[in-house]
Design a protein around this motif. Structure first.
Motif, short mmCIF file in Angstrom:
data_model
loop_
_atom_site.label_atom_id
_atom_site.label_comp_id
_atom_site.label_asym_id
_atom_site.label_seq_id
_atom_site.Cartn_x
_atom_site.Cartn_y
_atom_site.Cartn_z
N SER A 109 0.85 -1.18 0.00
CA SER A 109 0.00 0.00 0.00
C SER A 109 0.89 1.24 0.00
N SER A 179 -5.27 1.99 0.94
CA SER A 179 -5.70 1.35 -0.31
C SER A 179 -4.63 0.36 -0.73
N GLU A 205 -13.47 -2.85 0.81
CA GLU A 205 -13.22 -1.42 0.68
C GLU A 205 -14.34 -0.73 -0.10
N PHE A 273 -9.51 0.31 -3.51
CA PHE A 273 -9.53 1.75 -3.22
C PHE A 273 -10.43 2.01 -2.02
N THR A 274 -9.88 2.69 -1.04
CA THR A 274 -10.66 2.96 0.17
C THR A 274 -10.40 4.39 0.66
#
Length: 343
Positions: A109, A179, A205, A273-274
């Motif tokens: 990440s 992410s 996520e 993707f968060t």
């Protein structure tokens, strides 16, 4: 969700207008296509993303890494990390079926130092990556990460506009999110025809951008059927995750998916993707009605950590030995998503 249908086809959407920006002549049309896919299917195939060159560089370095001897790969074993980064060997991850997956992976990440304010604030999944001693690996991996993350920000903005909301509705919570990019390897395996390469699940996520190198992905539709996603070598596969489903009170749907019948060697590169770790996610007021039963929110990073702790062997051992505890209010593993709601 009453107008969702038993979709058997995943739409293909050209996202180049989203990259060009809101002044592009087809920007709003693309936003509407994306929002419709998120509502009706929870999946789409994205073309026009301009990631081909960086993906080829990533694929070359990924093949080199997974070709290393096991003892070399295990030097970066994910269980040696305090923030869930590194090599995931075969059998390490167990999905909803309870059967260990027939894959290996490398998880990474944002590469943050241990003294970064977001790390020292207690965001458990942030911090430094583990890197193998493989020349050019880190550079190729992070170049792809940065490019696909930038695309994800354009998509997140479009998701907000597609809901009739402020374009920055979601992006205001994207500063240092955990992410995750996974480099996944499914080896050639004739025996894999009758078992999952990766078991049925929803992603934890907001949404996922996946670049696969071969077929094998299936989705669970509203008719209760597993439907294959046709392989398009030029496309990124987009799917909605738990948090965006929760934020929109089910309007954008997290559809369960799996990888099946993996005979040929296959690589896959999902970016999950968060939003920032301590973001509270609960249904937006625009998607609730008077009299609706209240829906509990989650803290985004704690939800991700809880789900991860219930699906990785090294985490499960820490829980069993009392070396770790689940976050307060942790949901049971695999408790959201379309298929889970039918179990």
């Amino acid at each position: 969700m009453s107008n969702q249908t038993a979709v058997n086809n995943v739409p293909t959407i050209d996202v180049s207008p989203l990259i060009a920006g809101a002044t592009h002549a087809h920007y709003q049309t693309t936003v509407e296509q994306l929002a419709s896919a998120a509502h009706q299917v929870g999946f789409a195939q994205l073309v026009g993303h301009n990631l081909q060159e960086k993906h080829l560089q990533l694929l070359e370095m990924t093949k080199r890494f997974f070709a290393l001897p096991m003892e070399e790969k295990m030097k970066a074993y994910i269980g040696n990390s305090n923030n869930h980064r590194g090599y995931v060997p075969f059998g390490e991850e167990v999905m909803a079926s309870g059967i260990p997956d027939t894959k290996e992976a490398f998880d990474l990440s944002l590469d943050l130092p241990a003294n970064h304010p977001s790390v020292t604030a207690g965001a458990h999944l942030l911090g430094p990556n583990q890197w193998p001693q493989l020349e050019g690996f880190k550079e190729a991996v992070m170049a792809y990460y940065d490019a696909v993350f930038a695309l994800g920000k354009n998509i997140f903005r479009a998701f907000a506009i597609g809901l009739g909301q402020d374009p920055e509705l979601f992006l205001r919570y994207v500063t240092t999110p955990p992410s995750q990019l996974r480099l996944i390897h499914y080896p050639h395996n004739e025996a894999a025809v009758d078992r999952p390469g990766i078991g049925e699940h929803t992603d934890y996520e907001c949404f996922t951008l996946l670049k696969p190198t071969a077929p094998g992905l299936e989705i669970f539709n509203t008719a209760g059927e597993w439907v294959p996603v046709p392989y398009n070598p030029d496309a990124l596969v987009l799917n909605i995750g738990d948090l965006l489903q929760l934020w929109t009170n089910g309007y954008y749907v997290a559809t369960s998916h799996r990888v099946r019948k993996v005979k040929e060697e296959r690589y896959a590169f999902p970016l999950f993707f968060t939003v920032d770790y301590f973001t509270e996610v609960k249904p937006l007021e625009a998607f609730t009605k008077p009299g609706d039963a209240p829906v509990a929110g989650v803290v985004s990073g704690e939800h991700l950590r809880a789900q991860t702790m219930q699906s990785f062997q090294y985490m499960l051992k820490r829980l069993k030995n009392g070396e770790a505890t689940l976050p307060d209010g942790a949901l049971p593993y695999y408790s959201l998503g379309r298929e889970a709601s039918t179990l």
